[in-house]
Design a protein around this motif. Structure first.
Motif, PDB file in Angstrom:
ATOM      1  N   SER A 155       0.812  -1.218   0.000  1.00 36.48           N
ATOM      2  CA  SER A 155       0.000   0.000   0.000  1.00 36.48           C
ATOM      3  C   SER A 155       0.844   1.265   0.000  1.00 36.48           C
ATOM      4  N   TYR A 156       2.068   1.174   0.488  1.00 33.76           N
ATOM      5  CA  TYR A 156       2.907   2.366   0.632  1.00 33.76           C
ATOM      6  C   TYR A 156       4.120   2.256  -0.278  1.00 33.76           C
ATOM      7  N   THR A 157       4.459   3.363  -0.913  1.00 33.79           N
ATOM      8  CA  THR A 157       5.647   3.437  -1.752  1.00 33.79           C
ATOM      9  C   THR A 157       6.545   4.545  -1.230  1.00 33.79           C
ATOM     10  N   PRO A 158       7.777   4.251  -0.860  1.00 33.35           N
ATOM     11  CA  PRO A 158       8.682   5.297  -0.359  1.00 33.35           C
ATOM     12  C   PRO A 158       8.891   6.385  -1.408  1.00 33.35           C
ATOM     13  N   GLU A 159       9.011   7.630  -0.935  1.00 38.42           N
ATOM     14  CA  GLU A 159       9.225   8.753  -1.838  1.00 38.42           C
ATOM     15  C   GLU A 159      10.694   8.822  -2.239  1.00 38.42           C
ATOM     16  N   THR A 160      10.934   8.809  -3.541  1.00 36.16           N
ATOM     17  CA  THR A 160      12.293   8.903  -4.079  1.00 36.16           C
ATOM     18  C   THR A 160      12.254   9.784  -5.321  1.00 36.16           C
ATOM     19  N   ASP A 161      13.435  10.256  -5.738  1.00 34.95           N
ATOM     20  CA  ASP A 161      13.496  11.107  -6.924  1.00 34.95           C
ATOM     21  C   ASP A 161      14.192  10.440  -8.106  1.00 34.95           C
ATOM     22  N   GLY A 162      14.745   9.220  -7.897  1.00 33.64           N
ATOM     23  CA  GLY A 162      15.420   8.524  -8.978  1.00 33.64           C
ATOM     24  C   GLY A 162      16.750   9.135  -9.366  1.00 33.64           C
TER      25      GLY A 162
ATOM     26  N   LEU B 299      -2.698 -14.884   6.796  1.00 37.53           N
ATOM     27  CA  LEU B 299      -1.776 -13.943   7.430  1.00 37.53           C
ATOM     28  C   LEU B 299      -0.745 -13.517   6.391  1.00 37.53           C
ATOM     29  N   THR B 300      -0.657 -12.197   6.168  1.00 35.81           N
ATOM     30  CA  THR B 300       0.345 -11.672   5.239  1.00 35.81           C
ATOM     31  C   THR B 300       1.458 -10.988   6.022  1.00 35.81           C
ATOM     32  N   ALA B 301       2.650 -11.008   5.457  1.00 36.25           N
ATOM     33  CA  ALA B 301       3.856 -10.619   6.190  1.00 36.25           C
ATOM     34  C   ALA B 301       4.014  -9.107   6.274  1.00 36.25           C
ATOM     35  N   ARG B 302       4.696  -8.689   7.325  1.00 39.16           N
ATOM     36  CA  ARG B 302       5.193  -7.313   7.427  1.00 39.16           C
ATOM     37  C   ARG B 302       6.315  -7.171   6.413  1.00 39.16           C
ATOM     38  N   SER B 303       6.166  -6.228   5.487  1.00 39.22           N
ATOM     39  CA  SER B 303       7.109  -6.111   4.384  1.00 39.22           C
ATOM     40  C   SER B 303       7.815  -4.765   4.438  1.00 39.22           C
ATOM     41  N   SER B 304       9.095  -4.805   4.167  1.00 39.75           N
ATOM     42  CA  SER B 304       9.908  -3.585   4.176  1.00 39.75           C
ATOM     43  C   SER B 304      10.662  -3.467   2.868  1.00 39.75           C
ATOM     44  N   ALA B 305      10.977  -2.236   2.511  1.00 36.60           N
ATOM     45  CA  ALA B 305      11.771  -1.951   1.319  1.00 36.60           C
ATOM     46  C   ALA B 305      13.005  -1.170   1.725  1.00 36.60           C
ATOM     47  N   LEU B 306      14.134  -1.537   1.164  1.00 38.01           N
ATOM     48  CA  LEU B 306      15.361  -0.784   1.394  1.00 38.01           C
ATOM     49  C   LEU B 306      15.315   0.514   0.600  1.00 38.01           C
ATOM     50  N   VAL B 307      15.742   1.603   1.242  1.00 36.94           N
ATOM     51  CA  VAL B 307      15.726   2.926   0.621  1.00 36.94           C
ATOM     52  C   VAL B 307      17.095   3.558   0.793  1.00 36.94           C
ATOM     53  N   SER B 308      17.634   4.088  -0.292  1.00 38.10           N
ATOM     54  CA  SER B 308      18.931   4.760  -0.261  1.00 38.10           C
ATOM     55  C   SER B 308      18.732   6.228  -0.595  1.00 38.10           C
ATOM     56  N   ARG B 309      19.115   7.102   0.338  1.00 35.17           N
ATOM     57  CA  ARG B 309      19.021   8.546   0.132  1.00 35.17           C
ATOM     58  C   ARG B 309      20.392   9.166   0.373  1.00 35.17           C
TER      59      ARG B 309
ATOM     60  N   GLU C 142      12.251   0.918   5.158  1.00 29.57           N
ATOM     61  CA  GLU C 142      10.939   1.487   5.440  1.00 29.57           C
ATOM     62  C   GLU C 142       9.868   0.403   5.265  1.00 29.57           C
ATOM     63  N   VAL C 143       8.970   0.321   6.230  1.00 29.86           N
ATOM     64  CA  VAL C 143       7.891  -0.652   6.163  1.00 29.86           C
ATOM     65  C   VAL C 143       6.864  -0.184   5.133  1.00 29.86           C
ATOM     66  N   VAL C 144       6.541  -1.045   4.174  1.00 29.22           N
ATOM     67  CA  VAL C 144       5.592  -0.690   3.116  1.00 29.22           C
ATOM     68  C   VAL C 144       4.253  -1.400   3.290  1.00 29.22           C
ATOM     69  N   GLU C 145       4.199  -2.424   4.145  1.00 24.37           N
ATOM     70  CA  GLU C 145       2.944  -3.127   4.407  1.00 24.37           C
ATOM     71  C   GLU C 145       3.046  -3.753   5.797  1.00 24.37           C
ATOM     72  N   PRO C 146       2.034  -3.561   6.637  1.00 18.73           N
ATOM     73  CA  PRO C 146       2.103  -4.119   7.984  1.00 18.73           C
ATOM     74  C   PRO C 146       1.714  -5.591   8.016  1.00 18.73           C
ATOM     75  N   LEU C 147       2.030  -6.248   9.110  1.00 13.08           N
ATOM     76  CA  LEU C 147       1.524  -7.593   9.364  1.00 13.08           C
ATOM     77  C   LEU C 147      -0.001  -7.513   9.413  1.00 13.08           C
ATOM     78  N   THR C 148      -0.676  -8.341   8.624  1.00 11.79           N
ATOM     79  CA  THR C 148      -2.132  -8.215   8.471  1.00 11.79           C
ATOM     80  C   THR C 148      -2.795  -9.579   8.555  1.00 11.79           C
ATOM     81  N   ASN C 149      -3.888  -9.638   9.271  1.00  8.27           N
ATOM     82  CA  ASN C 149      -4.684 -10.861   9.366  1.00  8.27           C
ATOM     83  C   ASN C 149      -6.025 -10.651   8.662  1.00  8.27           C
ATOM     84  N   TYR C 150      -6.363 -11.582   7.776  1.00 11.05           N
ATOM     85  CA  TYR C 150      -7.641 -11.577   7.062  1.00 11.05           C
ATOM     86  C   TYR C 150      -8.468 -12.760   7.546  1.00 11.05           C
ATOM     87  N   ALA C 151      -9.740 -12.513   7.815  1.00 13.22           N
ATOM     88  CA  ALA C 151     -10.636 -13.591   8.238  1.00 13.22           C
ATOM     89  C   ALA C 151     -11.972 -13.448   7.519  1.00 13.22           C
TER      90      ALA C 151
END
Length: 879
Positions: free
Chosen positions: A352-359, A394-404, A411-420
């Protein structure tokens, strides 16, 4: 357009005299409908060769014959008769079907892909194991030996993603002018009530002769029926059945290599990546229920989603293609029109989240779909008619590496989430159903940026009720749903201002408005429908549906738009017997009225639809709709509503005989406003070519020409602080080509190719701003900017408005994408498969308008490409 409308009438000249073969004998309805068969206990074990000539088949049980045509001539006997025999023992159900053919040299023996039952002569058998008229597992085998297993519901909804492990063989005997099929279906692949005292199952046996579109039924399901499974025949004698037992295990291992263009300076795009994975799927038989478990699932070989260019405010909907979520789909279905409480693609979607970068000085790691740690599914029906469905994932807590600036963080891009998801429904002999459904999503939100972006908890609940009367001729259907979402003030404010709700729009000021302090959002939705259906020429229905402003399903489900009330009236005439040049005719008339919860009407339509099949099996559908009082409440993205002048919507589709090796299809869509402000034309010709018994080619070309004089560009606030909603005239052309080639060496060895170049290009001019956008006069809805008030420089426009200058990037675009995949499949033993997949992708969106398709193709195929190679092996075994 007027010439296109003449096409169906010109085709009539080819229809005269194209009658299929038939016998003059008409079977009385009472002898063709709801037939009975008594199954026998088997002695011995057959040799699975498809011949039916050994003592196992000739020395026990009895044959049932007098199969009756459903099409092309309902209740007529066929001059290619069929007979069948069923036996069972402590492990298997055995099915033998003997198919005589008046023209055996014309039997279509095409193999096709697994679960592809639309090519080749075939037989199928379906069991309503609970005899509750809801759904039935069905097993198909064609003359070429290709197998299809599916679940079919009473509403004739088909799910081919259900996969069972069973055996089937066929044999062609030209001397006897016949072909035979032999099936061995393990009881372990079925769910049934072992303790049911009557030993009665529903039974449906079908044969299809493709060359003349002849469909035979052992027990006829009328074309105008009161329910598909409800109309099954009856099989007695299913007593002393084995206890559903054991466990099925399907472990897999996968290796993947991706080669992509390297990005200079980007530490996360080095040009190549190796990856691998292991996981396991397990299935347990628990009395009347089935428990499915998946640990670390992989969906690497699923079919690609089609390319689209979405310029609307709405979310693009994609079909589910992952087998784990498709199996048992009919149990977990809870839909109101196109809206649904459970949209399985929410689980394991993109972050759901995308870290802000300028490329340039900052880069982020690209994350794929969120990993699914594990999922559990329980489905089944007990002998009292109680159906239960449950999914926990159950979906995993996901993180993306960011270089500035050379400094790397995570940075965490998706939290640990439970669906029922929980579903329950009670069935009273197919005449009344009462049930409910609950879904919930719970996220572990710890990071501030995720708290501001995402809802923390989401809960939905629904109740459904269906009641049939007068032998299912009349019905009442109801679904009611409630949703509640909670989270931070920022997340709920974002939700209120999303396209589903747009609480900030001016037309809703009298009854809505954004509450910036709210930490929850709730609403209701559903429908009430009553009508007449079943074995009747005339059917009708009346439907009232609603979705309140705060109603939201989009955490676990799918909802396109809230704040809607609708009344839809439908009347249909069905002619299923031969009449003049026609095999069948369907005429329907419908009328739709819509309001928002401020009691403001915003859409009215009346539609006429004609669907017909000629004697030569050519088919067409012609639909014409007239709409008026159409107000788009989402066009200006939360601004004023925009009224359109009355419009016409025309749809024409045509296809030649689908049984022939070469099939041509044509689809045409036209939208046209009365004053010509907006117009759209889509032309979609397609060809399907069957070459011999092993090769099938299909190609489809799509061209869309779209002129929209009110295409939204953006909302701006010039110097006087009054918002300006800017629009422009967009001239858009979209080209798409889809090519599919499949080679079936045997039913277990296949090679499939899919390729699709896609181009969408648009140029903008004639900019304007919204004024009284809801006015009945088109001249009062917006004001055009004079050419001298508009200038273009360095890829950006400047518009001199009375309140100040407005500056925006040039909205012109040329989007080009090519996607393809090649899949080699080998089912080396029943249920166990080896896959090799090559996926190729090129994509680019330029901020310029290249109108010529040839130029765009040249640009497309000169783009850098990403290639992914994958090898996957799974192995099925049971304990």
């Amino acid at each position: 357009m007027k010439y296109l409308l003449l096409v169906p009438f010109v085709i009539l000249s080819n229809a005269v005299g194209c009658y299929g073969q038939q016998d003059d004998v008409t079977i009385p309805f009472e002898k063709a409908y709801k037939r009975m068969y008594s199954i026998s206990k088997a002695r011995g074990v057959p040799t699975m060769d498809g011949r039916l000539d050994e003592d196992f088949w000739t020395g026990q049980g009895f044959w049932t014959d007098v199969f009756v045509q459903v099409t092309p001539y309902e209740r007529k006997a066929s001059n290619s008769p069929t007979r069948a025999k069923l036996l069972y023992d402590d492990q298997y159900i055995y099915v033998g079907v003997y198919c005589e053919d008046a023209e055996p040299e014309k039997i279509i023996r095409f193999i096709g892909n697994r679960d592809e039952n639309n090519i080749g002569d075939l037989i199928s058998i379906a069991f309503d194991t609970y005899h509750d008229y809801r759904a039935a597992p069905e097993f198909n085998i064609n003359v070429g030996g290709n197998k299809t297993d599916l679940i079919v519901t009473d509403k004739l909804e088909v799910n081919r993603s259900w996969n069972a492990v069973w055996e089937g063989r066929t044999h062609v005997n030209m001397q006897d002018s016949a072909w035979t099929a032999e099936l061995r279906i393990p009881f372990s692949q079925l769910r049934y009530n072992r303790l049911a005292g009557d030993g009665v199952w529903g039974l449906h046996i079908r044969r299809i002769i493709r060359r003349n579109n002849e469909v035979q039924n052992w027990s006829m399901i009328p074309l105008k029926n009161n329910g598909h499974v409800f109309s099954f025949g009856v099989m007695e004698g299913m007593t002393d059945l084995p206890q559903p037992k054991g466990m099925e295990v399907l472990p897999y291992t996968m290796g993947k290599y991706r080669r992509e263009p390297a990005a200079p300076g980007n530490p996360y795009r080095k040009g190549s990546l190796w990856d691998g994975n292991v996981g396991v799927d397990m299935k347990f038989g628990l009395s009347d229920f089935t428990l499915d478990l998946t640990v670390n699932p992989d969906f690497g070989q699923i079919e690609l989603d089609p390319s689209v260019m979405n310029l609307t405010a709405y979310e693009t909907f994609y079909d589910e293609k992952r087998p784990f979520f498709l199996e048992g789909k009919h149990i977990l279905d809870f839909a109101s029109g196109n809206d649904m409480m459970f949209y399985t693609r929410r689980i394991g979607a993109a972050p759901s989240y995308t870290p802000e970068t300028d490329g340039d000085r900052s880069f982020a790691q690209t994350k794929g779909n969120v990993p699914i740690i594990g999922a559990l599914k329980l489905t089944g029906t007990n002998r009292r008619g109680l159906t239960i469905g449950l999914i926990q994932s159950l979906t995993a807590r996901s993180s993306a590496l960011v270089s500035r600036s050379g400094r790397e963080t995570s940075e965490v891009v998706e939290p640990l989430t439970n669906y029922a998801v929980y579903r329950i429904q009670k069935n009273w002999k197919g005449n009344m159903l009462l049930g409910g459904m609950i879904t919930s999503v719970n996220r572990s939100l710890k990071e501030p940026h995720l708290k501001e972006l995402m809802v923390r908890d989401a809960f939905t609940a629904g109740i459904d009720y269906t009641r049939y009367f007068n032998n299912r001729l009349y019905y009442v259907d109801f679904k009611g749903m409630f949703s509640s979402l909670s989270g931070s003030r920022e997340a709920i404010t974002r939700l209120q201002q999303s396209p589903v709700h747009y609480y900030q729009r001016t037309s809703a000021a009298g009854y809505l408005g954004v509450d910036h302090g709210a930490t929850s959002l709730a609403g209701t939705g559903g429908y009430v429908k009553a009508g007449r259906r079943g074995n009747s020429k005339w059917t009708f229905s009346e439907t009232f549906s609603w979705a309140s402003p705060g109603f939201d399903l989009n955490t676990t489900g799918y909802l396109k738009q809230a704040d809607v009330m609708s009344v839809n009236t439908e009347l249909e005439f069905r002619q299923t017997t031969v009449w003049g040049f026609f095999r069948s005719n369907n005429l329907s008339l419908s009328q739709l009225n819509q309001w928002d919860f401020g009691r403001q009407p915003f859409h009215n339509t009346i539609s006429l639809n004609w669907k017909a099949m000629l004697l030569n099996r050519f088919e067409w559908t012609l639909s014409e709709s007239y709409g008026w009082n159409y107000v788009d409440t989402r066009k200006l993205r939360g601004g004023a509503d925009l009224r359109y002048d009355p419009y016409l919507h025309t749809t024409l589709s045509f296809n030649t005989d689908k049984a022939r090796p070469l099939v041509f299809t044509l689809n045409y869509v036209n939208d046209y406003n009365r004053n010509g402000i907006n117009r759209l034309h889509t032309l979609r010709p397609a060809l399907s070519l069957r070459m011999g018994d092993h090769v099938h080619f299909a190609g489809e070309f799509t061209y869309t020409y779209n002129v929209d004089n009110t295409q939204y560009i953006g909302a701006f606030t010039p110097g006087d602080n009054c918002p300006v909603y800017l629009m422009g005239r967009m001239e858009q052309q979209t080209y798409g080509l889809t090519v599919r080639l499949q080679v079936n060496v045997t039913p277990d060895v296949s090679l499939q190719f899919y390729g699709s170049p896609f181009t969408s290009t648009a140029g903008y001019d004639s900019f304007k701003k919204a004024l009284d956008a809801r006015s009945a006069r088109s001249s009062e809805r917006f004001a055009d900017y004079l050419p001298e008030a508009v200038s273009l420089s360095d890829g950006a426009y400047t518009v001199r408005d009375t309140g100040g200058d407005i500056r925006f990037d040039n909205p012109d675009f040329s989007f080009n994408e090519f996607r393809s995949n090649l899949v080699a499949r080998w089912e080396y033993r029943p249920g166990s498969t080896l896959y090799f997949v090559w996926e190729h992708r090129m994509s680019d969106r330029a901020s310029r308008h290249f109108s010529d398709w040839g130029d765009n193709l040249d640009r497309m195929f000169s783009l850098p490409s990403t290639n992914t190679f994958m090898l996957k092996l799974n192995y099925w075994f049971s304990l």
